[in-house]
Write a protein that holds these residues in place. Structure first.
Motif, PDB file in Angstrom:
ATOM      1  N   ARG A   8      18.273  34.529  25.675  1.00  0.00           N
ATOM      2  CA  ARG A   8      18.156  35.411  24.324  1.00  0.00           C
ATOM      3  C   ARG A   8      17.847  36.761  24.510  1.00  0.00           C
ATOM      4  NH1 ARG A   8      18.913  31.925  19.871  1.00  0.00           N
ATOM      5  NH2 ARG A   8      18.786  29.897  20.345  1.00  0.00           N
ATOM      6  N   ASP A   9      17.697  37.356  25.752  1.00  0.00           N
ATOM      7  CA  ASP A   9      17.341  38.731  25.634  1.00  0.00           C
ATOM      8  C   ASP A   9      18.569  39.494  25.269  1.00  0.00           C
ATOM      9  OD1 ASP A   9      17.152  41.490  27.263  1.00  0.00           O
ATOM     10  OD2 ASP A   9      15.387  40.591  27.595  1.00  0.00           O
ATOM     11  N   LYS A  10      18.178  40.498  24.367  1.00  0.00           N
ATOM     12  CA  LYS A  10      19.311  41.396  23.915  1.00  0.00           C
ATOM     13  C   LYS A  10      20.066  42.172  24.876  1.00  0.00           C
ATOM     14  CE  LYS A  10      16.735  42.040  19.413  1.00  0.00           C
ATOM     15  NZ  LYS A  10      16.437  43.243  18.219  1.00  0.00           N
ATOM     16  N   ARG A  11      19.606  42.463  25.885  1.00  0.00           N
ATOM     17  CA  ARG A  11      20.227  43.171  27.000  1.00  0.00           C
ATOM     18  C   ARG A  11      21.235  42.181  27.465  1.00  0.00           C
ATOM     19  NH1 ARG A  11      14.840  44.494  30.558  1.00  0.00           N
ATOM     20  NH2 ARG A  11      14.557  42.573  29.689  1.00  0.00           N
ATOM     21  N   VAL A  12      21.165  41.004  27.695  1.00  0.00           N
ATOM     22  CA  VAL A  12      21.870  39.768  28.253  1.00  0.00           C
ATOM     23  C   VAL A  12      22.910  39.494  27.261  1.00  0.00           C
ATOM     24  CG1 VAL A  12      21.773  37.718  29.521  1.00  0.00           C
ATOM     25  CG2 VAL A  12      19.834  38.818  29.878  1.00  0.00           C
ATOM     26  N   ALA A  13      22.375  39.072  26.062  1.00  0.00           N
ATOM     27  CA  ALA A  13      23.260  38.678  24.915  1.00  0.00           C
ATOM     28  C   ALA A  13      24.212  39.782  24.764  1.00  0.00           C
ATOM     29  CB  ALA A  13      22.693  38.103  23.853  1.00  0.00           C
ATOM     30  N   GLY A  14      23.722  41.113  24.456  1.00  0.00           N
ATOM     31  CA  GLY A  14      24.573  42.124  24.405  1.00  0.00           C
ATOM     32  C   GLY A  14      25.637  42.548  25.433  1.00  0.00           C
ATOM     33  N   ALA A  15      25.145  42.267  26.574  1.00  0.00           N
ATOM     34  CA  ALA A  15      26.093  42.505  27.660  1.00  0.00           C
ATOM     35  C   ALA A  15      27.332  41.504  27.666  1.00  0.00           C
ATOM     36  CB  ALA A  15      25.695  42.478  29.053  1.00  0.00           C
ATOM     37  N   ALA A  16      26.978  40.225  27.248  1.00  0.00           N
ATOM     38  CA  ALA A  16      28.050  39.358  27.148  1.00  0.00           C
ATOM     39  C   ALA A  16      28.914  39.556  25.917  1.00  0.00           C
ATOM     40  CB  ALA A  16      27.549  37.675  26.831  1.00  0.00           C
TER      41      ALA A  16
ATOM     42  N   VAL B 170      23.591  29.608  54.754  1.00  0.00           N
ATOM     43  CA  VAL B 170      24.249  29.730  53.489  1.00  0.00           C
ATOM     44  C   VAL B 170      23.543  29.371  52.293  1.00  0.00           C
ATOM     45  CG1 VAL B 170      26.350  29.483  51.960  1.00  0.00           C
ATOM     46  CG2 VAL B 170      26.549  29.683  54.720  1.00  0.00           C
ATOM     47  N   THR B 171      23.445  30.232  51.223  1.00  0.00           N
ATOM     48  CA  THR B 171      22.609  29.978  49.969  1.00  0.00           C
ATOM     49  C   THR B 171      23.597  29.519  48.674  1.00  0.00           C
ATOM     50  OG1 THR B 171      20.773  31.286  50.962  1.00  0.00           O
ATOM     51  CG2 THR B 171      20.948  30.431  48.535  1.00  0.00           C
ATOM     52  N   THR B 172      23.292  28.695  47.987  1.00  0.00           N
ATOM     53  CA  THR B 172      23.976  28.391  46.627  1.00  0.00           C
ATOM     54  C   THR B 172      23.000  28.579  45.697  1.00  0.00           C
ATOM     55  OG1 THR B 172      23.621  26.240  46.500  1.00  0.00           O
ATOM     56  CG2 THR B 172      25.901  27.002  47.624  1.00  0.00           C
ATOM     57  N   ILE B 173      23.412  29.291  44.554  1.00  0.00           N
ATOM     58  CA  ILE B 173      22.725  29.403  43.073  1.00  0.00           C
ATOM     59  C   ILE B 173      23.345  29.196  42.112  1.00  0.00           C
ATOM     60  CG2 ILE B 173      21.169  31.232  44.283  1.00  0.00           C
ATOM     61  CD1 ILE B 173      22.730  33.361  42.834  1.00  0.00           C
ATOM     62  N   THR B 174      22.449  29.018  41.013  1.00  0.00           N
ATOM     63  CA  THR B 174      23.261  28.973  39.801  1.00  0.00           C
ATOM     64  C   THR B 174      22.946  30.108  38.984  1.00  0.00           C
ATOM     65  OG1 THR B 174      23.362  27.733  37.740  1.00  0.00           O
ATOM     66  CG2 THR B 174      21.304  27.710  38.844  1.00  0.00           C
ATOM     67  N   LEU B 175      23.793  30.576  37.868  1.00  0.00           N
ATOM     68  CA  LEU B 175      23.385  31.593  37.176  1.00  0.00           C
ATOM     69  C   LEU B 175      23.013  31.288  35.661  1.00  0.00           C
ATOM     70  CD1 LEU B 175      26.947  33.717  37.862  1.00  0.00           C
ATOM     71  CD2 LEU B 175      24.640  33.717  39.269  1.00  0.00           C
ATOM     72  N   SER B 176      22.817  29.975  35.473  1.00  0.00           N
ATOM     73  CA  SER B 176      22.428  29.482  34.363  1.00  0.00           C
ATOM     74  C   SER B 176      21.024  28.942  34.136  1.00  0.00           C
ATOM     75  CB  SER B 176      23.230  28.004  34.212  1.00  0.00           C
ATOM     76  OG  SER B 176      23.001  27.008  34.965  1.00  0.00           O
ATOM     77  N   LYS B 177      20.318  29.421  35.258  1.00  0.00           N
ATOM     78  CA  LYS B 177      18.680  29.246  35.002  1.00  0.00           C
ATOM     79  C   LYS B 177      17.888  30.557  34.858  1.00  0.00           C
ATOM     80  CE  LYS B 177      19.019  24.588  37.136  1.00  0.00           C
ATOM     81  NZ  LYS B 177      20.554  24.439  37.217  1.00  0.00           N
ATOM     82  N   SER B 178      17.578  31.004  36.023  1.00  0.00           N
ATOM     83  CA  SER B 178      16.754  32.092  35.738  1.00  0.00           C
ATOM     84  C   SER B 178      17.458  33.366  35.355  1.00  0.00           C
ATOM     85  CB  SER B 178      16.229  32.676  37.156  1.00  0.00           C
ATOM     86  OG  SER B 178      14.939  31.667  37.820  1.00  0.00           O
ATOM     87  N   LEU B 179      18.770  33.267  35.488  1.00  0.00           N
ATOM     88  CA  LEU B 179      19.681  34.251  34.610  1.00  0.00           C
ATOM     89  C   LEU B 179      20.159  34.247  33.224  1.00  0.00           C
ATOM     90  CD1 LEU B 179      21.388  35.870  37.800  1.00  0.00           C
ATOM     91  CD2 LEU B 179      19.246  36.409  36.998  1.00  0.00           C
ATOM     92  N   GLY B 180      19.695  32.971  32.781  1.00  0.00           N
ATOM     93  CA  GLY B 180      19.987  32.622  31.345  1.00  0.00           C
ATOM     94  C   GLY B 180      21.566  32.523  31.176  1.00  0.00           C
ATOM     95  N   ALA B 181      22.533  32.784  31.949  1.00  0.00           N
ATOM     96  CA  ALA B 181      23.928  32.728  31.480  1.00  0.00           C
ATOM     97  C   ALA B 181      24.671  31.410  32.205  1.00  0.00           C
ATOM     98  CB  ALA B 181      24.310  33.999  32.367  1.00  0.00           C
ATOM     99  N   GLN B 182      25.612  31.591  32.960  1.00  0.00           N
ATOM    100  CA  GLN B 182      26.645  30.392  33.131  1.00  0.00           C
ATOM    101  C   GLN B 182      27.252  30.950  34.558  1.00  0.00           C
ATOM    102  OE1 GLN B 182      26.619  28.048  30.904  1.00  0.00           O
ATOM    103  NE2 GLN B 182      27.865  26.815  32.196  1.00  0.00           N
ATOM    104  N   GLY B 183      27.627  29.696  35.092  1.00  0.00           N
ATOM    105  CA  GLY B 183      28.087  30.015  36.563  1.00  0.00           C
ATOM    106  C   GLY B 183      27.225  29.577  37.800  1.00  0.00           C
TER     107      GLY B 183
ATOM    108  N   ASN C  44      19.610  42.631  36.405  1.00  0.00           N
ATOM    109  CA  ASN C  44      18.947  44.084  36.499  1.00  0.00           C
ATOM    110  C   ASN C  44      17.941  43.783  35.492  1.00  0.00           C
ATOM    111  OD1 ASN C  44      21.420  45.273  37.688  1.00  0.00           O
ATOM    112  ND2 ASN C  44      22.438  45.562  35.554  1.00  0.00           N
ATOM    113  N   ALA C  45      17.716  43.150  34.488  1.00  0.00           N
ATOM    114  CA  ALA C  45      16.371  42.815  33.986  1.00  0.00           C
ATOM    115  C   ALA C  45      15.326  42.476  34.936  1.00  0.00           C
ATOM    116  CB  ALA C  45      16.679  41.783  32.867  1.00  0.00           C
ATOM    117  N   LEU C  46      15.646  41.567  35.722  1.00  0.00           N
ATOM    118  CA  LEU C  46      14.505  40.883  36.833  1.00  0.00           C
ATOM    119  C   LEU C  46      14.167  42.143  37.638  1.00  0.00           C
ATOM    120  CD1 LEU C  46      13.307  38.618  38.184  1.00  0.00           C
ATOM    121  CD2 LEU C  46      15.344  38.073  39.338  1.00  0.00           C
ATOM    122  N   LYS C  47      15.398  42.712  38.096  1.00  0.00           N
ATOM    123  CA  LYS C  47      15.028  44.061  38.976  1.00  0.00           C
ATOM    124  C   LYS C  47      14.079  45.017  38.338  1.00  0.00           C
ATOM    125  CE  LYS C  47      19.438  44.364  41.435  1.00  0.00           C
ATOM    126  NZ  LYS C  47      20.915  45.120  41.418  1.00  0.00           N
TER     127      LYS C  47
END
Length: 395
Positions: free
Chosen positions: A58-66, A236-249, A288-291
């Motif tokens: 729900r971070d405004k930077r993240v939702a705003g980018a979407a 090789v590493t796999t990750i999800t974008l739907s947990k720590s990054l709060g998005a999807q993919g 970018n927020a995590l960085k």
């Protein structure tokens, strides 16, 4: 003349799915009925069930980018990644993920599930043996089933068991598959030891870092990075974008030639519509927020440790977390369901894991920590879980 088949094959249309009712009754008797719950946009409960570890969904930077990406690129990707489904946003996200994690390249999929399916099947085959931890995620299990490889599921987090399976394999190639942080109890795999075993036996290593990325390692770079393996030519590493990054993919990260191979051969990439540009943009903004705020990762593990220790002190059978996931054992599947419902009634939302979702057959409450949990939130959660506990929940 062909003889008629069994009478059961000659069912009228309104009876062909009668077997589903029988199976549903069996699940009900075993306490394994699942129900969809409609989540409201704003809810008063304290959420310890979701996987928004860094509190960025729900971070405004993240939702705003979407929102901005949806207005620019449209609601969907319009096609597969190889046709019309790759935008500038996808390319930038892949570049930044690889750079952040220290790998040569990355490839974004529509979900973490499809990333695991694509990686496992494309990196194995009929000439391969796959050795897995017996507690791997369902998406990895499905990839193994589709791989046409010889499969050996070995004792949980036991490097010697992996070593034996690799030493006795019958196929020339081998792939070792494991979660980094296991999604049920939240314990971490011995990645450095597993990498050593792989190198002794000429095997490659595939790590699902869904629950480690964003939480573990320097600035949240993940468990694979923390183990010094992210740039390795055989990992090789796999990750999800739907947990720590709060998005999807989801995404696969690794050597450039591995990523190129996936583009050419991974069916869950080639034949799937690409990740929506809005989700890709949200994930990029969250990265970018995590960085910018690397301390978010530390806050998650601190909150998880605090929550686990308080529950343990209260007498519950609790896993001690290596990342954000905590499990609290329940006496039975029915007790776990009732316990979770009672917690929700008192304003704390917790997860409920029962067989077959848990490989060891033990039902649990599953709690997840977030970077934005306060000490007051933790105290409230422990109080509610304790008050709602069924008989037999404490040791």
């Amino acid at each position: 003349m062909t003889s008629p088949g069994p009478a059961s094959q000659n069912l009228p249309p309104d009876q062909v799915f009668d077997w589903l009712d029988v199976e549903a009754e069996k699940r009900a008797e075993a306490g394994l009925v699942r129900k969809l719950r409609i989540r409201q946009a704003q809810e008063p409960e304290l959420d310890l069930a979701g996987n928004d570890y860094l509190g960025l969904a729900r971070d405004k930077r993240v939702a705003g980018a979407a929102a901005a990406a949806a207005l620019r690129w449209g609601a969907g990707a319009t096609g597969s990644r190889l046709v019309t489904g790759t935008t500038e946003v996808h390319a930038e996200l892949e570049h930044e993920l690889a750079r952040f994690c220290g790998t040569q390249a990355a490839l974004v999929f529509s979900s973490g599930f499809t990333a695991n399916l694509g990686a496992v099947t494309a990196l194995s085959g009929a000439d391969s043996a796959i050795v897995t931890d017996k507690y791997i995620h369902a998406s990895l299990i499905e990839g193994c089933r589709l791989s046409r490889s010889d499969i050996a599921a070995v004792a949980h987090s036991d490097p010697n068991a992996f070593k034996h399976a690799l030493a006795t394999r019958r196929k020339p190639r081998a792939l070792v598959v494991t979660d980094s942080v296991f999604s049920v109890d939240g314990d971490i795999a011995p990645l450095e030891q597993l990498a050593g075993v792989c190198r002794e036996h000429g095997a490659s290593l595939l790590v699902d870092d869904a629950h480690g990325f964003g939480v573990l390692g320097e600035g949240g770079r993940g468990a694979v990075h923390a183990a010094g393996l992210s740039g390795a030519p055989d990992v090789v590493t796999t990750i999800t974008l739907s947990k720590s990054l709060g998005a999807q993919g989801g995404a696969v990260l690794g050597p450039r030639r591995v990523i190129k191979h996936l583009v050419d051969t991974a069916r869950s990439f080639i034949f799937d519509t690409g990740l929506a540009p809005a989700s890709a943009a949200a994930a990029l903004a969250a990265l970018n927020a995590l960085k910018a705020e690397p301390e978010l990762a530390t806050k998650v593990t601190e909150a998880a440790g605090n929550l686990a220790m308080q529950l343990k002190s209260a007498g519950f059978r609790v896993s001690l977390p290596d990342a954000a996931v905590i499990s609290v054992q329940a006496p039975s599947p029915e007790a776990a369901v009732a316990w979770a419902a009672a917690c929700a009634d008192q304003g704390v939302r917790v997860g409920c894991f029962r067989p077959p979702s848990v490989p060891d057959g033990i039902s649990r409450l599953r709690l997840t920590a977030r970077a934005d949990l306060t000490e007051a939130d933790v105290d409230r959660a422990v109080g509610v879980i304790t008050a709602a506990a069924p008989p037999g929940a404490t040791s």
